[in-house]
Design an enzyme around this catalytic site. Structure first.
Site, PDB file in Angstrom:
ATOM      1  CB  THR A 119      12.015 -40.794 -13.715  1.00 21.03           C
ATOM      2  OG1 THR A 119      12.411 -41.292 -12.713  1.00 21.03           O
ATOM      3  CG2 THR A 119      10.246 -40.240 -12.372  1.00 21.03           C
ATOM      4  CD  GLU A 158       6.917 -52.205  -7.698  1.00 21.78           C
ATOM      5  OE1 GLU A 158       6.280 -51.025  -7.678  1.00 21.78           O
ATOM      6  OE2 GLU A 158       7.858 -52.905  -7.924  1.00 21.78           O
ATOM      7  CB  THR A 185      13.372 -48.639 -15.383  1.00 26.59           C
ATOM      8  OG1 THR A 185      11.614 -48.200 -14.793  1.00 26.59           O
ATOM      9  CG2 THR A 185      14.255 -47.545 -16.097  1.00 26.59           C
TER      10      THR A 185
END
Ligand code: FAD
Length: 389
Positions: free
Chosen positions: A133, A247, A127
């Site tokens: 995003t 994840e 990030t």
């Protein structure tokens, strides 16, 4: 729970063993760490020694060689016990990038040490502050320079950097205007944090709502040797994408643990608190929200299990992994809200621990991927609806 009796028995044994370990770290321990912004060093060491955090590392590299279904049971149980799995979950899955894309030397150098706990790979840096995003627009660059790369740029919200020896970093090696697709020209690197700090990497902890040890990172000509490239140059998107399904499923399992924690707490409290001369749980206005949270959690748990089984069978699981994470995060958030309501004013007393778990579980509607982005993936990639970006 589906699966053979043997597998179910094995998972039940894992849950019992994790719960027994967690009992030595009661909620008061987590409350203190939360207040002090401390890190659960002893807990992480014990979890590693017991083989739980090394669940996904194959036995040939010294790990436990288990599947994602067992790894999910481990993280779920940690969360259900009132602990904060976010302190250690990445040690379980970030190594997947090394396992799947590392060179033979990287695997033999790193994996056995991650398995025995002497090397911590707890951080994963994607990030950025200006692109968020929109990951493939990230601006951190890695420029080839002699026997290595020079890293320049900035990352934000990178967890556990101060408690990790290595970090997987995603940076752009070919400028956006020179690639056909935005996913091309990105590369993944293993950054040795022990060498990098102060030598081109500045780490600044962020004062945040939860004790997640997230930091801002500033790269100024950080040198990373060429042998630390993970996978091929330009292939970084694929390197990190592979690990994202694992994840998401594992975070989903954590959320199921949180949701079950909230349901356990609310059920116990509603069965002992007397107001207006009767147990508050005898009021359907109190018991129905608990039952609703239970039904939502059980449904989400099925999706987590489905996604984990597909993953373990090496089948496509992108849609299921995303749905599992989204449904579980929504269920844990709703269960947390329900538990707060059930406890009335006492929900706000830190000694009841609910408020800490309520803050912690809130993260998962935003990270590692937000609910909106999952809905966008389902709408466009699974249902074929028109693209929005
Ligand atoms: C405690 C914590 C720990 C973290 N740990 C890590 C880590 O270890 N490594 C790492 O790389 N990152 C980490 N993150 C970052 C996390 O993954 C991001 O915060 C998350 O992906 C959202 O990105 P953003 O904050 O930039 O939000 P933005 O991209 O700015 O989005 C803001 C909001 O707008 C919505 N939105 C944006 N675009 C659209 C669109 N086109 N359609 C619909 N909705 C949209 C988003 O869903 C979101 O709700 C962490 C974050 C936190 C808070």
């Amino acid at each position: 729970m589906t699966g053979t009796d043997t597998e179910q028995g094995q998972i039940a044994d894992i849950r019992t063993a994790v719960a027994a370990l967690c009992e030595r770290y009661p909620e008061e321990y987590w409350r203190r760490l939360d207040a002090e912004r401390g890190y659960p060093t002893e807990f992480v060491a014990e979890m590693t020694e017991a083989g739980f955090l090394t669940a996904l590392i194959p036995e040939e590299y010294g790990g436990s060689g288990l599947g994602l279904i067992e790894a999910c049971a481990i993280l779920e149980e940690i969360s259900r016990c009132g602990a904060h799995a976010g302190a250690c979950h990445a040690q379980m899955y970030v190594m997947g990038a090394v396992l799947r894309h590392g060179s033979p030397t990287q695997k033999s150098d790193y994996l056995p040490k991650i398995a025995d706990g002497s090397l911590r790979l707890q951080s994963f840096a994607v990030t950025e502050p200006t692109t968020g995003t929109d990951t493939t627009s990230l601006k951190t660059t890695a420029t080839r320079d002699g026997d290595g790369y020079r890293i320049n740029g900035q990352k934000v919200w990178i967890s556990r950097v101060e408690h990790s020896d290595l970090m997987v970093l995603l940076a752009r090696t070919t400028p956006l205007d020179r690639v056909k697709k935005k996913t091309e020209g990105l590369s993944a690197f293993i950054v040795d944090l022990r060498e990098a700090r102060g030598q081109g990497l500045e780490v600044r902890p962020i004062d945040a709502m939860i004790n997640h040890h997230a930091c801002e990172l500033f790269f100024d000509d950080l040198h990373v040797p060429v042998e630390n490239l993970l996978g091929r140059e330009g292939d970084g998107w694929r390197v990190i994408l592979d690990g994202m399904n694992a994840e998401r499923i594992l975070i989903g399992a954590e959320c199921i643990g949180d949701a079950r924690y909230f349901i356990d707490k609310a059920t116990a409290y509603a069965s002992e608190r007397v107001v207006f001369g009767r147990l508050i749980g005898a009021n359907q206005g109190v018991s129905f929200p608990i039952a609703t949270a239970y039904a939502q959690t059980e449904a989400a748990a099925l999706m987590v299990e489905k996604a984990a089984r597909l993953y373990d069978a090496h089948k496509r699981c992108g849609a299921e992994a995303n749905m599992a994470k989204m449904l579980a995060a929504e269920a844990s958030w709703a269960a947390g809200d329900m538990a707060m309501q059930t406890h009335g004013g006492y929900a706000f007393a830190r000694e009841y621990h609910l408020e800490r778990k309520f803050r912690e579980t809130r993260l998962y509607r935003i990270a590692p991927v937000s609910t909106n982005l999952i809905l966008s993936f389902l709408a466009e990639k699974v249902l074929g609806l028109p693209r929005s970006f």
